[in-house]
Write a protein that holds these residues in place. Structure first.
Motif, PDB file in Angstrom:
ATOM      1  N   UNK A  53       0.459  -0.982  -0.198  1.00  0.00           N
ATOM      2  CA  UNK A  53      -0.276  -0.221  -0.170  1.00  0.00           C
ATOM      3  C   UNK A  53       0.901   1.471  -0.274  1.00  0.00           C
ATOM      4  N   UNK A  54       0.655   2.420  -0.831  1.00  0.00           N
ATOM      5  CA  UNK A  54       1.353   3.950  -0.755  1.00  0.00           C
ATOM      6  C   UNK A  54       1.444   3.633   0.563  1.00  0.00           C
ATOM      7  N   UNK A  55       2.920   4.049   1.062  1.00  0.00           N
ATOM      8  CA  UNK A  55       2.778   4.921   2.746  1.00  0.00           C
ATOM      9  C   UNK A  55       3.913   3.781   2.950  1.00  0.00           C
ATOM     10  N   UNK A  56       3.384   2.019   2.897  1.00  0.00           N
ATOM     11  CA  UNK A  56       4.037   1.711   3.395  1.00  0.00           C
ATOM     12  C   UNK A  56       5.207   1.199   3.841  1.00  0.00           C
ATOM     13  N   UNK A  57       5.908   0.619   5.154  1.00  0.00           N
ATOM     14  CA  UNK A  57       7.245   0.370   5.122  1.00  0.00           C
ATOM     15  C   UNK A  57       7.178  -1.015   4.714  1.00  0.00           C
ATOM     16  N   UNK A  58       6.222  -1.632   4.311  1.00  0.00           N
ATOM     17  CA  UNK A  58       6.425  -3.113   4.455  1.00  0.00           C
ATOM     18  C   UNK A  58       7.725  -4.097   3.645  1.00  0.00           C
ATOM     19  N   UNK A  59       8.366  -4.206   3.738  1.00  0.00           N
ATOM     20  CA  UNK A  59       9.493  -4.868   3.336  1.00  0.00           C
ATOM     21  C   UNK A  59      10.168  -3.814   2.384  1.00  0.00           C
ATOM     22  N   UNK A  60      10.551  -2.736   2.776  1.00  0.00           N
ATOM     23  CA  UNK A  60      10.658  -1.594   2.113  1.00  0.00           C
ATOM     24  C   UNK A  60      12.252  -2.085   1.412  1.00  0.00           C
ATOM     25  N   UNK A  61      13.374  -2.658   2.378  1.00  0.00           N
ATOM     26  CA  UNK A  61      14.846  -3.308   1.937  1.00  0.00           C
ATOM     27  C   UNK A  61      14.853  -4.163   1.353  1.00  0.00           C
ATOM     28  N   UNK A  62      13.486  -4.896   1.140  1.00  0.00           N
ATOM     29  CA  UNK A  62      13.099  -6.223   0.386  1.00  0.00           C
ATOM     30  C   UNK A  62      12.623  -6.016  -1.112  1.00  0.00           C
ATOM     31  N   UNK A  63      12.816  -4.281  -1.592  1.00  0.00           N
ATOM     32  CA  UNK A  63      12.090  -3.951  -3.066  1.00  0.00           C
ATOM     33  C   UNK A  63      13.447  -4.035  -3.440  1.00  0.00           C
ATOM     34  N   UNK A  64      14.005  -3.657  -3.121  1.00  0.00           N
ATOM     35  CA  UNK A  64      16.165  -4.071  -3.601  1.00  0.00           C
ATOM     36  C   UNK A  64      15.764  -5.299  -4.603  1.00  0.00           C
ATOM     37  N   UNK A  65      15.550  -6.278  -4.059  1.00  0.00           N
ATOM     38  CA  UNK A  65      15.438  -7.370  -4.648  1.00  0.00           C
ATOM     39  C   UNK A  65      15.473  -7.607  -6.413  1.00  0.00           C
ATOM     40  N   UNK A  66      16.650  -8.322  -7.082  1.00  0.00           N
ATOM     41  CA  UNK A  66      16.617  -7.836  -8.610  1.00  0.00           C
ATOM     42  C   UNK A  66      15.893  -8.685  -8.845  1.00  0.00           C
ATOM     43  N   UNK A  67      15.329 -10.176  -8.573  1.00  0.00           N
ATOM     44  CA  UNK A  67      14.858 -11.406  -9.095  1.00  0.00           C
ATOM     45  C   UNK A  67      13.234 -11.554  -7.458  1.00  0.00           C
ATOM     46  N   UNK A  68      12.403 -12.014  -7.865  1.00  0.00           N
ATOM     47  CA  UNK A  68      11.312 -12.611  -7.442  1.00  0.00           C
ATOM     48  C   UNK A  68      10.809 -13.931  -7.680  1.00  0.00           C
TER      49      UNK A  68
END
Length: 189
Positions: A53-68
């Motif tokens: 959701x907009x403004x959420x910090x959920x998994x913010x650092x994980x969002x740097x992953x190149x592949x899921x």
């Protein structure tokens, strides 16, 4: 588990090796009901748009992953397989199952991938899609309704200096004696 990644591409050949490890995991009755859906490039950004959701910090650092790698399983594949003549059941009654092996097998596939990640010097973290967002992911990536979400493996090269994070920093490992039992439960091995 690694939660922050370097801004460096992961070669597709490495990802393919990891996927091969996942599909070679044990499968109850050789049902092979586990599916691995790989996202990279713009698809990774789309995944986060669908799940955070907009403004959420959920998994913010994980969002740097190149592949899921999204791990899905089909309960129907297992129930169908065990209704085949060589298994001795004639119906799809799931009360015969001591555990939902569709999830067990998916966990083994994910673990094979995670072990391969470590062997290749990559970083990864297994996490779940928020329950209220699973349908959006299904719709956004064309996943059939029968597929059950097991989790996601974020994948990339660890950010320099990234070490253990999350719960292992705050909690001690349970003593081995509490997890491993030889012979009679509670007696030392």
């Amino acid at each position: 588990m690694v939660r922050e990644y370097a801004d460096a591409p992961v070669p597709r050949a490495l990802v393919e090796e990891l996927l091969d490890l996942g599909v070679r995991a044990p499968s109850a009755g050789f049902s092979q009901g586990v599916s691995l859906q790989t996202l990279d490039g713009a698809a990774v950004d789309r995944f986060w748009e669908l799940t955070v959701d907009a403004g959420s910090r959920w998994l913010q650092r994980m969002r740097t992953a190149r592949v899921l790698i999204l791990v899905w399983t089909s309960k129907a594949a297992y129930l169908d397989r065990y209704a085949e003549p060589d298994k001795g059941w004639t119906d799809r009654d799931e009360t015969r199952w001591t555990a939902p092996y569709w999830y067990v097998d998916a966990g083994m596939a994910a673990e094979n991938i995670l072990l391969g990640v470590v062997d290749r010097g990559l970083g990864a973290c297994f996490f779940g899609i928020p329950p209220g967002k699973v349908d959006a992911v299904r719709d956004g990536f064309g996943v059939p309704a029968e597929q059950l979400s097991v989790g996601v493996i974020s994948l990339g090269w660890p950010r320099p200096g990234e070490t253990r994070s999350g719960s292992p920093r705050r909690r001690q490992r349970v003593p081995r004696e509490q997890q491993v039992h030889w012979g009679q439960w509670g007696e030392p091995g």
